[in-house]
Design a protein around this motif. Structure first.
Motif, PDB file in Angstrom:
ATOM      1  N   MET A 757     -41.925   5.814 -42.194  1.00 10.63           N
ATOM      2  CA  MET A 757     -41.686   4.728 -43.132  1.00 10.63           C
ATOM      3  C   MET A 757     -41.994   5.141 -44.580  1.00 10.63           C
ATOM      4  N   SER A 758     -41.407   6.304 -44.951  1.00  8.46           N
ATOM      5  CA  SER A 758     -41.520   6.767 -46.331  1.00  8.46           C
ATOM      6  C   SER A 758     -40.133   7.119 -46.845  1.00  8.46           C
ATOM      7  N   ILE A 759     -40.039   7.236 -48.140  1.00  8.09           N
ATOM      8  CA  ILE A 759     -38.801   7.667 -48.767  1.00  8.09           C
ATOM      9  C   ILE A 759     -39.144   8.661 -49.864  1.00  8.09           C
ATOM     10  N   ARG A 760     -38.351   9.753 -49.947  1.00 10.03           N
ATOM     11  CA  ARG A 760     -38.555  10.769 -50.965  1.00 10.03           C
ATOM     12  C   ARG A 760     -37.209  11.107 -51.593  1.00 10.03           C
ATOM     13  N   GLU A 761     -37.253  11.534 -52.861  1.00 11.47           N
ATOM     14  CA  GLU A 761     -36.048  12.035 -53.506  1.00 11.47           C
ATOM     15  C   GLU A 761     -36.156  13.529 -53.667  1.00 11.47           C
ATOM     16  N   GLY A 762     -35.079  14.248 -53.394  1.00 12.76           N
ATOM     17  CA  GLY A 762     -35.045  15.689 -53.504  1.00 12.76           C
ATOM     18  C   GLY A 762     -33.614  16.149 -53.396  1.00 12.76           C
ATOM     19  N   THR A 763     -33.404  17.316 -52.799  1.00 10.67           N
ATOM     20  CA  THR A 763     -32.030  17.772 -52.588  1.00 10.67           C
ATOM     21  C   THR A 763     -31.887  18.259 -51.164  1.00 10.67           C
TER      22      THR A 763
END
Lengths: 964, 88, 170
Positions: A757-763
């Motif tokens: 239940m997490s969200i991350r931004e990356g590529t």
């Protein structure tokens, strides 16, 4: 024997066209209709009547024709039944058939109905087919179905193309006769956007039948040619021919059916067959003219009996004579014009029988001067002949003839005016209802009761006879038997009298009981005669009886025209997810979810659906699966008050959700029922990535906008649909992390840094991603969001991964459903039906009691929402593991109770579970949570399935697998 | 197809709009303070008049705004429209 | 970086040449939805249902507080909105652009769109509307030129509707 005149008419005598009617070959000319070409060969018999199968000839020359209905067959499924022969333009190779006869027009077995006509009166169906009830299914209905209907509906798919067109104009003129042309020229001169439409192939209307008229010093043909050229040359005028304005709709929207190619032998395949115009006009000028009324007398329907104006039209438009020896029966001067023109063309006019005692005027004098015997105060009261009329009964004299021309005067065509709820007034002098102008609409010319050409055109006219005089109803002294009023529905004067004798008083009721005016011709020729007869029976005047309401369409419109391009692939948008092409190339079977196509399962080799789904589920449980979740609805909620807004819309609390964390959200309707659900991730303090169900995306956004705009306008927050922005690739299974790790950059994927239940931004693969760690399967899972056009390439890169784990198994929506059911996750719309509360689903923990308010909160306290015996979500296990319940099946406590049984719930989800080696099901059951461990029954045809009530979770109750 | 005057975009064809029920039914400021009867009245009871009717529409396939208008339920004529949150 | 795939690639490649109503799938660009009641330091259009192009950036005002901005790069819009009560959302992949141009372009659009495309819809006007059963943004870029913004899953449907409508002008 030819009935074609040596010269004259508007046909092209140099162009000979071949056609067949009922298999027989004929020739005609370019400019002929099927009716005129047949009349030119002496053929009057063109149809059989609907009810009594009486032989019928052509009555009229245009759109109002009730008798000569034909079937035109172009081959290859291009079938058109019930076309009026008077409107079918001749082309090379035309194939037409008569209808409603067996085996042939001349010898029709159905005509026995005519012999029984005294037993088939108005309301026959209602009176006869009432009992016994059991006869309905076996006898009455099959017999009526076999006998009912006109023509035969095509069975093959229509290969023709149809198009729609919306158009706007300042002035729309309906009808291009003298009044319409005059109005169009006046409007065009002001520079406004003008449209004029006419259902005929050429402009001119009735003016084409007045070759002798001199208009402002010019021959009528020259005047018409000049007017046509004038309109065609103007850039602000659109002229539509073969275009029938069939309906008025609110705010001056006029429906027009344009027949684009029906008159062409070999149409360009790029052209539509027909085009539906929807024209929005600031002003509508109705110039629809008038229809001539038949005289109602016994046996007034034999072939060879036609309207006087029709004979004149056939003569002047097509150079065709209706016969050699005609009797003219009339109450109107216009029939004298027909008699004089036919007389001049060589037809013997045996007599003019004028109902009027003392008709006067130029027309009568001209007839007498031409040597035509005129009998005044003389009623026609009968006819002889079988397949063609042979004589007319004038008073007590039988007069031999092969043609009877009749006219009871003219009825203004009020259909559009009536459809627009425009007011009417009754003009006793002409026995006509006349239209009254209303804002945005007016009527001109004959449809407004103005028949005088000079008055219509505004210039001096000579050589034309105005149609003075009229009669309505049965002719004096005639029997009502076989005196037809509505030719198409076979309604006689006697039927109408019978209806009033049986107690019908309202004209609307008489219409429905007798079916007068209800045929495809919409009562164009019969309406006023029927009214007059009913009025006479009731001792009322016509205006007291009142006019029935006209409804669209004015004349029949094909289904193709109404459908337009909206068929086949263009019936509905078929929405395809970004990875659709990959799935299709890899053998996916698709299912429809709303307007989306979604990959359902991916069979390999000769796998059945069951085998494929079981393999896909095992892959997710044991290794890793990959799933296209792009159709999930997505909404970006942005603004300083974003968290406050979500707090008011969802049952749970959002203010303390940290940036980079996700939460499952439950949304209610104001009535307290579950409305939607989905995972929401916090991207920034003021930015949330909200997901909705696939089917709920538009509905949820509208619901949110409604509250934001109308109840909470003070909140600084904005909603943007991002459903289509993101391709979503779900990667689920114990090997999920290992699969994606080599492709992801800028995100620490370790369980500590990136918990469930997490969200991350990356590529990923070098493209930006919003990576969710979420699970709808119960396994370790990620949902990779990438900009949609990168989705296919990222998917392919994941599929190409071979180390450190094997490439993932693609799975479809069916496996997704099974996997979530094993975990007891609900699907809104499957477990819920709009009457289910959070507590019914066992989700009361989702409700933040501390919040003072959220949408739906107050409703949860309503008495109905807290009763003890509400249906609650439970799991069901069948006694026999291989029994599979049917979704929707009803549940009972005791299968031996008498029918109707008391049903206490229903199955909402049911699947075979490969993981568990048995079937599983979820259900909503009254007081379900108090029934844990008890036995219930699902009665099915042939057996009662025994089930045990269990908690609605079947696999990994502790959630240990979420961490892989 | 009606022509509906959007307060922001002007007259537009009906297919760009979605009907949203009777207008001027405000959500109670404090729902928890309402009785069951009052709340049921807010949720479910509508006037359904013959004649002038104040109703909500959304220009959903246009500017996206909810607004109100006065429509005659007999003639289908729309008298006027005005933004949400205002009175005619 | 991996390749981009347009939902119109196949259809646009197979389209016939019909000069009376040319149909073109426009190349990708950055698309941003800007929602705000504040005044930003951006050269964007002020009139509702109007579009302007300035410095290679097209702004379309679709609602009282809503703009669609088409630009080579979304960065400057995010920067300009920073610190304001505003929402900026990247929707570059949400929709694709189709151009239809030529003397019959308006007629073909009116085969599926109920708007009056005469003087009431001059060049520079734009609006959300319906084309058949698909929502689009319609922007008249010239007397005979229209720019359509279409949701990516609706793009094949819209393309085929226009293809069907312009066929008679081949």
């Amino acid at each position: 024997m030819s009935f074609r005149t040596p010269t004259g008419g508007r046909i092209d005598r140099n162009r000979v066209l071949n056609f067949t009617f009922d298999g027989r070959a004929y020739t005609g000319h370019h400019g002929d209709t099927l009716a005129s070409a047949l009349l030119a060969k002496g053929v009057h018999l063109m149809g059989r009547s609907f009810k009594y199968h009486r032989p019928r000839g052509v009555l009229a020359a245009g759109i109002e024709e009730p008798n000569a209905l034909v079937h035109v067959d172009r081959g290859g499924g291009r079938d058109a039944p019930n076309l009026r022969a008077t409107q079918v333009e001749l082309y090379e190779g035309l194939v037409a058939r008569s209808q409603n006869r067996s085996p042939s027009l001349a010898f029709d077995l159905g005509a026995v109905a005519g012999l029984l006509s005294r037993f088939l009166p108005a309301g026959f169906y209602y009176k006869t087919f009432m009992w016994p009830a059991s006869f309905w299914k076996r006898l009455y209905e099959p017999a009526i179905r076999a006998a009912a209907g006109l023509g035969r509906a095509p069975t093959a798919a229509d290969p023709d193309r149809y198009l729609h067109r919306y158009a706007h104009c300042d002035v729309l003129i309906v009808g291009a006769g003298p009044a319409g042309l005059t109005a169009a020229r006046a409007a065009a001169a002001t520079g406004q956007r003008v449209m004029i439409c006419d259902e005929q192939p050429e402009l001119g209307g009735s003016l084409r039948d007045e070759p002798g008229a001199v208009i402002g010093g010019r021959a009528s043909a020259a005047w018409l040619a000049a007017a046509t050229t004038d309109l065609a040359s103007r850039g602000n005028v659109t002229v539509l021919t073969r275009a029938t304005a069939f309906g008025w709709y609110p705010d001056n929207l006029i429906g027009i059916a344009e027949r684009v190619t029906d008159h062409i032998a070999m149409p360009d395949p790029n052209l539509p067959r027909e085009r539906l115009w929807q024209v929005r006009a600031s002003e509508v000028i109705i110039a629809t003219g008038a229809h001539e009324r038949p005289l109602v007398f016994p046996d007034n329907d034999r072939p060879g009996i036609m309207l006087a104006g029709a004979a004149r039209a056939f003569l002047h438009r097509h150079g065709v004579l209706p016969g050699r020896r005609a009797v003219v029966a009339t109450a109107c001067d216009s029939a004298y014009a027909a008699a004089l023109d036919l007389h001049a063309a060589g037809v013997t006019i045996a007599a003019i029988a004028d109902l009027r005692a003392n008709p006067t005027g130029a027309a009568i004098e001209a007839a007498r001067a031409a040597g035509i015997p005129v009998r005044t105060g003389c009623a026609i009261t009968g006819s002889t002949g079988r397949l063609r009329v042979t004589g007319a009964l004038l008073g007590s004299d039988w007069v031999a003839c092969d043609t009877i021309l009749m006219s009871a005067g003219w009825t203004p065509s009020l259909h559009l005016q009536s459809q627009s709820r425009g007011k009417l007034r009754f003009d006793a002098a002409t026995a006509s209802f006349l239209p009254m102008a209303q804002p945005g609409q007016r009527s001109v010319g004959a449809c407004a009761g103005e028949f005088d050409l000079a008055a219509i055109l505004g210039v001096p006219v000579s050589g034309a006879i105005s149609p003075n005089g009229s009669h309505t109803g049965l002719v004096p002294g005639a029997s009502a038997k076989r005196a037809f009023v509505d030719f198409q529905n076979d309604v006689t004067a006697r039927d109408l009298a019978l209806a009033t004798q049986e107690g019908f008083r309202s004209i609307e009721h008489v219409k429905r009981y007798t079916t007068t005016g209800m045929a495809t011709d919409q009562g164009k020729t019969s309406n006023i005669n029927a009214l007059a007869i009913v009025a006479g029976q009731l001792g009322n005047t016509i205006p007291e009886v009142g006019l029935t309401t006209f409804r669209p369409p004015y004349s029949p419109v094909t289904f193709g025209t109404i459908a337009g391009a909206s068929r086949g692939d263009l019936f509905d948008p078929e929405r395809r997810a970004p990875m659709h092409d990959w799935a299709a190339a890899h053998g996916a079977v698709f299912e429809d979810v709303g307007t989306w196509k979604r990959a359902w399962y991916f069979p390999r080799g000769r796998e059945t659906m069951h085998d494929a789904v079981a393999r896909e589920c095992r892959a997710v449980r044991n290794a890793v699966g990959i799933f296209d979740a792009s159709t999930l609805g997505k909404i970006e909620v942005v603004g300083p008050d974003a968290a406050e807004f979500l707090n008011r819309l969802y049952t749970n609390s959002w203010k303390k959700l940290g940036v980079g964390r996700c939460r499952y959200g439950l949304m209610l309707s104001e009535a307290g029922f579950v409305w939607d659900d989905g995972v929401v991730g916090r991207i920034a303090e003021d930015r949330f990535h909200v997901t909705t169900t696939t089917g709920g995306a538009a509905r949820v956004l509208n619901h949110m906008e409604d509250y934001l705009q109308t109840e909470f306008p003070e909140l600084l927050v904005w909603l943007t649909s991002t459903t289509e922005q993101w391709a979503v690739i779900a990667v689920q299974g114990p090997d999920a992390r290992a699969l994606i790790a080599p492709l992801v950059a800028g995100i620490d994927l370790s369980p500590e840094a990136f918990p469930h239940m997490s969200i991350r931004e990356g590529t990923i693969c070098g493209v930006p991603t919003r990576l969710f760690r979420v699970s709808f399967t119960g396994e370790l899972g990620f949902e990779i969001n990438v900009p949609a056009e990168y989705g296919p390439a990222v998917w392919e890169a994941l599929m190409a991964q071979e180390a450190p784990t094997r490439s993932p198994t693609p799975y479809g929506t069916e496996a997704m459903h099974v996997l979530r059911a094993e975990k007891g996750f609900v699907i809104v719309g499957q477990e819920t039906d709009g009457t289910v509360t959070p507590d019914d689903l066992g989700l009361s923990g989702m409700i933040a009691r501390s919040k003072p308010d959220f949408v739906g909160k107050r409703s949860l306290r309503r008495p109905d929402m807290v009763v003890a015996n509400r249906k609650q979500l439970v799991g069901l296990l069948t006694e026999k593991p291989d029994d599979l319940l049917e979704e929707g099946a009803q549940i009972v406590e005791d299968p031996r109770q008498p029918i109707p049984m008391r049903m206490i719930g229903h199955v909402t989800s049911s699947y075979p579970s490969a993981t568990l080696g048995r079937s599983i099901a979820m259900a909503l059951v009254e007081g379900g949570r108090a029934r844990m461990g008890s036995t219930l029954y699902v009665p099915m045809p042939g057996q009662d399935i025994t089930v045990r009530v269990v908690e609605p979770i079947f696999y990994d109750r502790t959630g240990a697998r979420l961490d892989g | 197809m009606l022509i509906i005057p959007c307060p922001h975009c002007g007259p537009r064809p009906e297919n760009e709009f979605r009907y949203s029920g009777e207008a001027h039914i405000a959500r109670p400021a404090d729902p928890e303070a309402t009785s069951d009867a009052e709340w049921a009245d807010f949720l479910y009871m509508r006037s359904n008049p013959k004649g002038r009717h104040a109703e909500r529409w959304r220009h959903i396939h246009g500017c996206g705004r909810f607004f109100n208008c006065i429509r005659d339920t007999v003639s289908d004529r729309i008298e006027r429209s005005y933004p949400a949150g205002t009175r005619p | 970086m991996v390749d981009r795939r347009s939902p119109l690639a196949g259809l646009a490649g197979a389209a016939p040449s019909i000069p009376a109503a040319r149909l073109v799938a426009l190349p990708p660009c950055a698309r941003v939805v800007l929602r705000t009641a504040a005044v930003l330091d951006l050269p964007i259009v002020q009139d509702i249902n109007r579009a302007v192009v300035a410095g290679g950036v097209a702004s379309l005002r679709l609602g009282p507080d809503e703009w669609l901005i088409l630009a080579p790069d979304a960065g400057p819009i995010f920067a300009a909105a920073s610190g304001h009560a505003a929402a900026v959302v990247d929707v570059s992949h949400r929709q694709v652009a189709i151009e239809i141009a030529g003397p019959r372009a308006a007629e073909v659009l009116n085969g599926h769109c109920a708007l009056d495309l005469g003087a009431a819809f001059p060049p520079g006007m734009c609006t959300r509307t319906l084309l058949g059963k698909a929502e689009i943004v319609l922007w008249r870029t010239g007397a005979d030129e229209f720019h359509l913004e279409v949701g990516r899953s609706f793009a094949p449907y819209v393309w085929q509707c226009l293809e069907e409508g312009r066929r008679e002008h081949a």
